[in-house]
Design a protein around this motif. Structure first.
Motif, PDB file in Angstrom:
ATOM      1  N   ALA A 153       0.833  -1.211   0.000  1.00  0.00           N
ATOM      2  CA  ALA A 153       0.000   0.000   0.000  1.00  0.00           C
ATOM      3  C   ALA A 153       0.866   1.259   0.000  1.00  0.00           C
ATOM      4  CB  ALA A 153      -0.930  -0.010   1.214  1.00  0.00           C
ATOM      5  N   ALA A 154       1.965   1.238   0.760  1.00  0.00           N
ATOM      6  CA  ALA A 154       2.867   2.397   0.781  1.00  0.00           C
ATOM      7  C   ALA A 154       3.498   2.605  -0.593  1.00  0.00           C
ATOM      8  CB  ALA A 154       3.949   2.201   1.844  1.00  0.00           C
ATOM      9  N   ALA A 155       3.902   1.509  -1.235  1.00  0.00           N
ATOM     10  CA  ALA A 155       4.498   1.623  -2.571  1.00  0.00           C
ATOM     11  C   ALA A 155       3.465   2.136  -3.566  1.00  0.00           C
ATOM     12  CB  ALA A 155       5.044   0.266  -3.024  1.00  0.00           C
ATOM     13  N   ASP A 156       2.231   1.645  -3.467  1.00  0.00           N
ATOM     14  CA  ASP A 156       1.162   2.113  -4.355  1.00  0.00           C
ATOM     15  C   ASP A 156       0.900   3.600  -4.140  1.00  0.00           C
ATOM     16  OD1 ASP A 156       0.917  -0.407  -5.416  1.00  0.00           O
ATOM     17  OD2 ASP A 156      -0.960  -0.900  -4.379  1.00  0.00           O
ATOM     18  N   SER A 157       0.915   4.027  -2.887  1.00  0.00           N
ATOM     19  CA  SER A 157       0.686   5.442  -2.578  1.00  0.00           C
ATOM     20  C   SER A 157       1.786   6.313  -3.186  1.00  0.00           C
ATOM     21  CB  SER A 157       0.639   5.639  -1.062  1.00  0.00           C
ATOM     22  OG  SER A 157       0.519   6.993  -0.752  1.00  0.00           O
ATOM     23  N   ASP A 158       3.026   5.866  -3.054  1.00  0.00           N
ATOM     24  CA  ASP A 158       4.141   6.619  -3.654  1.00  0.00           C
ATOM     25  C   ASP A 158       4.005   6.693  -5.171  1.00  0.00           C
ATOM     26  OD1 ASP A 158       5.210   7.006  -1.158  1.00  0.00           O
ATOM     27  OD2 ASP A 158       6.714   5.401  -1.337  1.00  0.00           O
ATOM     28  N   GLN A 159       3.621   5.588  -5.784  1.00  0.00           N
ATOM     29  CA  GLN A 159       3.445   5.570  -7.241  1.00  0.00           C
ATOM     30  C   GLN A 159       2.300   6.486  -7.665  1.00  0.00           C
ATOM     31  OE1 GLN A 159       3.016   1.406  -8.198  1.00  0.00           O
ATOM     32  NE2 GLN A 159       5.230   1.106  -8.388  1.00  0.00           N
ATOM     33  N   MET A 160       1.223   6.498  -6.888  1.00  0.00           N
ATOM     34  CA  MET A 160       0.094   7.382  -7.216  1.00  0.00           C
ATOM     35  C   MET A 160       0.511   8.849  -7.131  1.00  0.00           C
ATOM     36  SD  MET A 160      -2.541   5.770  -8.206  1.00  0.00           S
ATOM     37  CE  MET A 160      -3.743   7.067  -8.098  1.00  0.00           C
ATOM     38  N   LYS A 161       1.291   9.191  -6.100  1.00  0.00           N
ATOM     39  CA  LYS A 161       1.774  10.574  -5.977  1.00  0.00           C
ATOM     40  C   LYS A 161       2.654  10.944  -7.164  1.00  0.00           C
ATOM     41  CE  LYS A 161       1.599  10.808  -0.940  1.00  0.00           C
ATOM     42  NZ  LYS A 161       2.380  10.803   0.302  1.00  0.00           N
ATOM     43  N   GLU A 162       3.515  10.021  -7.559  1.00  0.00           N
ATOM     44  CA  GLU A 162       4.396  10.285  -8.705  1.00  0.00           C
ATOM     45  C   GLU A 162       3.583  10.443  -9.987  1.00  0.00           C
ATOM     46  OE1 GLU A 162       8.214   8.252 -11.019  1.00  0.00           O
ATOM     47  OE2 GLU A 162       7.539   7.440  -9.101  1.00  0.00           O
ATOM     48  N   LEU A 163       2.598   9.585 -10.179  1.00  0.00           N
ATOM     49  CA  LEU A 163       1.755   9.680 -11.376  1.00  0.00           C
ATOM     50  C   LEU A 163       0.945  10.982 -11.379  1.00  0.00           C
ATOM     51  CD1 LEU A 163       0.484   5.997 -11.754  1.00  0.00           C
ATOM     52  CD2 LEU A 163       2.069   7.214 -13.250  1.00  0.00           C
ATOM     53  N   GLU A 164       0.456  11.392 -10.209  1.00  0.00           N
ATOM     54  CA  GLU A 164      -0.294  12.650 -10.136  1.00  0.00           C
ATOM     55  C   GLU A 164       0.603  13.839 -10.477  1.00  0.00           C
ATOM     56  OE1 GLU A 164      -1.975  12.660  -6.225  1.00  0.00           O
ATOM     57  OE2 GLU A 164      -3.607  11.299  -6.793  1.00  0.00           O
ATOM     58  N   SER A 165       1.864  13.796 -10.021  1.00  0.00           N
ATOM     59  CA  SER A 165       2.766  14.911 -10.348  1.00  0.00           C
ATOM     60  C   SER A 165       3.092  14.908 -11.843  1.00  0.00           C
ATOM     61  CB  SER A 165       4.043  14.849  -9.510  1.00  0.00           C
ATOM     62  OG  SER A 165       4.908  13.839  -9.969  1.00  0.00           O
ATOM     63  N   ILE A 166       3.240  13.737 -12.433  1.00  0.00           N
ATOM     64  CA  ILE A 166       3.487  13.651 -13.883  1.00  0.00           C
ATOM     65  C   ILE A 166       2.281  14.171 -14.647  1.00  0.00           C
ATOM     66  CG2 ILE A 166       3.778  12.030 -15.801  1.00  0.00           C
ATOM     67  CD1 ILE A 166       5.518  10.326 -13.912  1.00  0.00           C
ATOM     68  N   LEU A 167       1.083  13.814 -14.198  1.00  0.00           N
ATOM     69  CA  LEU A 167      -0.140  14.297 -14.854  1.00  0.00           C
ATOM     70  C   LEU A 167      -0.255  15.820 -14.740  1.00  0.00           C
ATOM     71  CD1 LEU A 167      -2.810  13.668 -16.292  1.00  0.00           C
ATOM     72  CD2 LEU A 167      -3.841  13.376 -14.033  1.00  0.00           C
ATOM     73  N   THR A 168       0.038  16.361 -13.578  1.00  0.00           N
ATOM     74  CA  THR A 168      -0.010  17.816 -13.387  1.00  0.00           C
ATOM     75  C   THR A 168       0.993  18.515 -14.306  1.00  0.00           C
ATOM     76  OG1 THR A 168      -0.664  17.522 -11.086  1.00  0.00           O
ATOM     77  CG2 THR A 168       0.227  19.666 -11.690  1.00  0.00           C
ATOM     78  N   GLU A 169       2.196  17.941 -14.392  1.00  0.00           N
ATOM     79  CA  GLU A 169       3.218  18.513 -15.268  1.00  0.00           C
ATOM     80  C   GLU A 169       2.773  18.449 -16.730  1.00  0.00           C
ATOM     81  OE1 GLU A 169       7.912  17.726 -16.421  1.00  0.00           O
ATOM     82  OE2 GLU A 169       7.063  16.808 -14.627  1.00  0.00           O
ATOM     83  N   ALA A 170       2.154  17.348 -17.136  1.00  0.00           N
ATOM     84  CA  ALA A 170       1.669  17.212 -18.516  1.00  0.00           C
ATOM     85  C   ALA A 170       0.554  18.224 -18.794  1.00  0.00           C
ATOM     86  CB  ALA A 170       1.181  15.791 -18.760  1.00  0.00           C
ATOM     87  N   GLN A 171      -0.337  18.438 -17.824  1.00  0.00           N
ATOM     88  CA  GLN A 171      -1.415  19.409 -18.018  1.00  0.00           C
ATOM     89  C   GLN A 171      -0.859  20.825 -18.116  1.00  0.00           C
ATOM     90  OE1 GLN A 171      -3.846  18.426 -14.614  1.00  0.00           O
ATOM     91  NE2 GLN A 171      -5.134  17.003 -15.787  1.00  0.00           N
TER      92      GLN A 171
END
Length: 118
Positions: free
Chosen positions: A74-92
Motif C-alpha cells: 500500500a505504501a508503494a502504491d501510494s508513492d506511485q500514485m503521488k508520482e503519477l499525479e505529479s506527472i499528470l499535473t506537469e503534462a497538463q
C-alpha cells in the motif's frame, strides 16, 4: 558349551537367516519396547492444546507477515500514485503552455498576413 564363533565374513558356509552370533548380540543396541498403554484423556487434551497453541501462534505469525506485506504494498502504491499525479499535473501544465503558445503564434501569423495584404 563354549563354542567358538566364526564371523560371517570369514565363514565359508552360506549365512543362515536364523544364525545369530553372540558377538552381534553384545554390540547391538537394545530394542525399544513400545508401550501398549493409551494416554489418559487429560494427557491427550494437553497434547491437543499444545498443538492448537502452536498452530494458533503460527497462523498469527503468518497473518502478521501478510499484514506487513500488504502495508508495504500500500505504501508503494501510494508513492506511485503521488508520482503519477505529479506527472499528470506537469503534462497538463505543458499542454496549457503549448496551447497558449499556439494561440500567440496564430495571432502573430494573422498580423503578418494582414500587413502583407494591405
Amino acid at each position: 558349551m563354549a563354542e567358538k564363533t566364526i564371523p560371517l565374513i570369514l565363514n565359508k558356509r552360506p549365512a543362515n537367516k536364523t544364525e545369530c552370533t553372540p558377538a552381534n548380540q553384545e554390540t547391538s543396541p537394545p530394542k525399544k519396547r513400545t508401550s501398549l498403554s493409551t494416554p489418559s484423556p487429560v494427557e491427550a487434551a494437553d497434547v491437543f492444546q499444545a498443538a492448537a497453541a502452536d498452530a494458533t501462534r503460527d497462523v498469527s505469525m503468518l497473518f502478521s507477515k501478510f499484514a506487513e506485506m500488504l502495508s508495504e504494498i500500500a505504501a508503494a502504491d501510494s508513492d506511485q500514485m503521488k508520482e503519477l499525479e505529479s506527472i499528470l499535473t506537469e503534462a497538463q501544465n505543458l499542454e496549457s503552455f503549448l496551447k497558449e503558445n499556439k494561440k500567440h503564434l496564430r495571432q502573430t501569423l494573422s498580423q503578418i498576413f494582414d500587413k502583407l495584404h494591405e
